[in-house]
Design an enzyme around this catalytic site. Structure first.
Site, PDB file in Angstrom:
ATOM      1  N   TYR A 163       0.905  -1.311   0.140  1.00 22.40           N
ATOM      2  CA  TYR A 163      -0.185   0.148  -0.012  1.00 22.40           C
ATOM      3  C   TYR A 163       1.009   1.389   0.057  1.00 22.40           C
ATOM      4  O   TYR A 163       0.249   2.520   0.101  1.00 22.40           O
ATOM      5  CB  TYR A 163      -0.984   0.095   1.199  1.00 22.40           C
ATOM      6  CG  TYR A 163      -2.134  -1.078   1.075  1.00 22.40           C
ATOM      7  CD1 TYR A 163      -2.208  -1.908   0.265  1.00 22.40           C
ATOM      8  CD2 TYR A 163      -3.083  -1.093   2.019  1.00 22.40           C
ATOM      9  CE1 TYR A 163      -3.158  -3.117   0.208  1.00 22.40           C
ATOM     10  CE2 TYR A 163      -4.313  -2.033   2.161  1.00 22.40           C
ATOM     11  CZ  TYR A 163      -4.057  -2.871   1.023  1.00 22.40           C
ATOM     12  OH  TYR A 163      -5.015  -3.849   1.038  1.00 22.40           O
ATOM     13  N   LYS A 181       3.264 -15.282   3.859  1.00 22.01           N
ATOM     14  CA  LYS A 181       3.373 -16.135   2.888  1.00 22.01           C
ATOM     15  C   LYS A 181       5.054 -16.322   2.494  1.00 22.01           C
ATOM     16  O   LYS A 181       5.444 -15.997   1.241  1.00 22.01           O
ATOM     17  CB  LYS A 181       2.750 -15.514   1.527  1.00 22.01           C
ATOM     18  CG  LYS A 181       2.540 -16.474   0.288  1.00 22.01           C
ATOM     19  CD  LYS A 181       1.591 -17.765   0.800  1.00 22.01           C
ATOM     20  CE  LYS A 181       1.151 -18.609  -0.372  1.00 22.01           C
ATOM     21  NZ  LYS A 181       1.064 -19.908   0.244  1.00 22.01           N
ATOM     22  N   ASP A 201      -2.688 -18.830   3.574  1.00 24.80           N
ATOM     23  CA  ASP A 201      -3.585 -19.370   2.927  1.00 24.80           C
ATOM     24  C   ASP A 201      -4.155 -20.384   3.962  1.00 24.80           C
ATOM     25  O   ASP A 201      -5.309 -20.850   4.168  1.00 24.80           O
ATOM     26  CB  ASP A 201      -3.206 -20.175   1.618  1.00 24.80           C
ATOM     27  CG  ASP A 201      -1.870 -20.690   1.863  1.00 24.80           C
ATOM     28  OD1 ASP A 201      -1.153 -20.579   2.833  1.00 24.80           O
ATOM     29  OD2 ASP A 201      -1.469 -21.265   0.788  1.00 24.80           O
ATOM     30  N   ASP A 211      -5.398  -6.799   5.571  1.00 26.58           N
ATOM     31  CA  ASP A 211      -6.816  -6.112   4.988  1.00 26.58           C
ATOM     32  C   ASP A 211      -7.529  -7.296   4.787  1.00 26.58           C
ATOM     33  O   ASP A 211      -8.843  -7.300   5.063  1.00 26.58           O
ATOM     34  CB  ASP A 211      -6.457  -5.329   3.860  1.00 26.58           C
ATOM     35  CG  ASP A 211      -7.590  -4.338   3.289  1.00 26.58           C
ATOM     36  OD1 ASP A 211      -8.481  -4.368   3.932  1.00 26.58           O
ATOM     37  OD2 ASP A 211      -7.343  -3.781   2.393  1.00 26.58           O
ATOM     38  N   ASP A 233     -11.390  -8.762   7.098  1.00 26.83           N
ATOM     39  CA  ASP A 233     -12.804  -8.505   6.335  1.00 26.83           C
ATOM     40  C   ASP A 233     -13.245  -9.856   6.432  1.00 26.83           C
ATOM     41  O   ASP A 233     -14.400 -10.300   6.665  1.00 26.83           O
ATOM     42  CB  ASP A 233     -12.452  -8.093   5.114  1.00 26.83           C
ATOM     43  CG  ASP A 233     -12.502  -6.618   4.950  1.00 26.83           C
ATOM     44  OD1 ASP A 233     -12.478  -5.923   5.910  1.00 26.83           O
ATOM     45  OD2 ASP A 233     -12.161  -5.988   3.865  1.00 26.83           O
TER      46      ASP A 233
END
Length: 346
Positions: free
Chosen positions: A130, A180, A213, A237, A241
């Site tokens: 970001y 990851k 994951d 992020d 959610d």
């Protein structure tokens, strides 16, 4: 700062709940309204002046924010300058997302009643993908290439990882790193090294590292196993959610963007939802819960308990907007919450 869309609608009720807590003698506070949002931008061409930013930075303890995003500003310029600008310029490096299942039946998971779901996501808020570093080459041609760069510094990673351990320790919570590193070894290799180093300084705090994951699957299968998940900007992020949906949806999801001890910006995470503006369907509970986070962070635990308790009582008694299975309007839920806080009921 109500912002755009349903932001002013829900923030109005959060401010009323804050004033009700003050009238009940639970907290002393002063509220000042700021007009910034799409309306202000379209009328003046200004997102936020330097003098307004300095006022927010120097004269206030915290910012209660509604939402940004308006189809009349298709490039989202004002939204970036307001929300992302405040996060970066105030160095609000922690995005904290409490995820608690507040009433049976709110979760879409059939196993939700098996164990309490109550965990937090600590998302690094200033780095990662970001930061906006990148380029586009040969735009509009068959050879077009877009490159976005993700940035992680030891300083930023260490401060949020350490904060996660300091928060989790007294509460007896496990700290989980979501990364990851198997596919993105440079950036997430740094996260893993720092996490291991900091974990060694807190031998009494249980910790683990999970690929994101696999962790996402575990959030669906066994969400009650988590205490504090700490992760990067983009992964946080997405996971937050997902977690919000696990505990009932964005209408019940508060958040805090903070630099502990310095500044804080508190907001519901549901966005501006322009499709339901003025329909009375917006859920004010996430805004009220965000105001409760604000109070708790600033030493007003009793007032925070009153706001959270009002939300829990409303859910238990069926005072709900349509997104959480009810038929009440925004104002009806907001009025009920304010009366509950004002009454001093636990």
């Amino acid at each position: 700062m109500g912002g755009d869309g349903i932001g002013p609608e829900v923030t109005r009720h959060a401010c009323r709940a804050l004033r009700a807590a003050a009238s009940a003698g639970l907290v002393e506070l002063e509220l000042t309204d700021f007009p910034h949002g799409a309306d202000h931008y379209l009328a003046t061409g200004e997102t936020m002046s330097q003098s307004t930013f300095e006022t927010l930075r120097d004269d206030f303890d915290a910012i209660l924010f509604g939402a940004v995003g308006d189809p009349r500003v298709p490039d989202g310029r004002h939204a970036r300058d307001l929300l992302l600008g405040l996060r970066v310029r105030l160095d609000l490096f922690l995005n904290r997302r409490p995820l608690r299942l507040r009433a049976p039946g709110l979760s879409p998971l059939k196993s939700a009643d098996a164990a309490p779901i109550d965990f937090e996501i600590f998302r690094e808020n200033t780095e990662g993908l970001y930061v906006g570093v990148g380029r586009v080459e040969k735009e509009g041609t068959p050879e077009e290439v877009a490159v976005s760069e993700s940035v992680a510094s030891r300083f930023a990673v260490e401060r949020i990882v350490r904060l996660a351990f300091e928060y989790a320790g007294p509460l007896g919570l496990r700290v989980t790193l979501a990364d990851k590193a198997n596919a993105v070894p440079h950036m997430f290799g740094l996260w893993r090294r720092v996490f291991s180093e900091v974990a060694s300084e807190y031998p009494g705090v249980e910790s683990e590292m999970r690929y994101v994951d696999a962790l996402a699957m575990e959030m669906i299968r066994v969400p009650a196993r988590f205490g504090v998940i700490v992760t990067s900007n983009l992964l946080g992020d997405i996971l937050s959610d997902l977690g919000a949906e696990v505990v009932g949806g964005p209408g019940l999801a508060p958040s805090a963007n903070v630099n502990p001890g310095l500044h804080g910006l508190y907001e519901p995470v549901h966005g501006s939802a322009p499709d339901i503006v003025g329909t009375g369907r917006a859920n004010p509970m996430a805004a009220v819960l965000s105001a409760a986070l604000l109070l708790r962070d600033h030493g007003a635990a009793e007032a925070a308990d009153a706001l959270e308790g009002a939300v829990d009582a409303a859910l238990a008694q069926g005072v709900r907007t349509p997104d959480v299975g009810g038929g009440a309007s925004t104002s009806e839920v907001g009025d009920w919450l304010v009366r509950r806080v004002a009454s001093g009921a636990a």
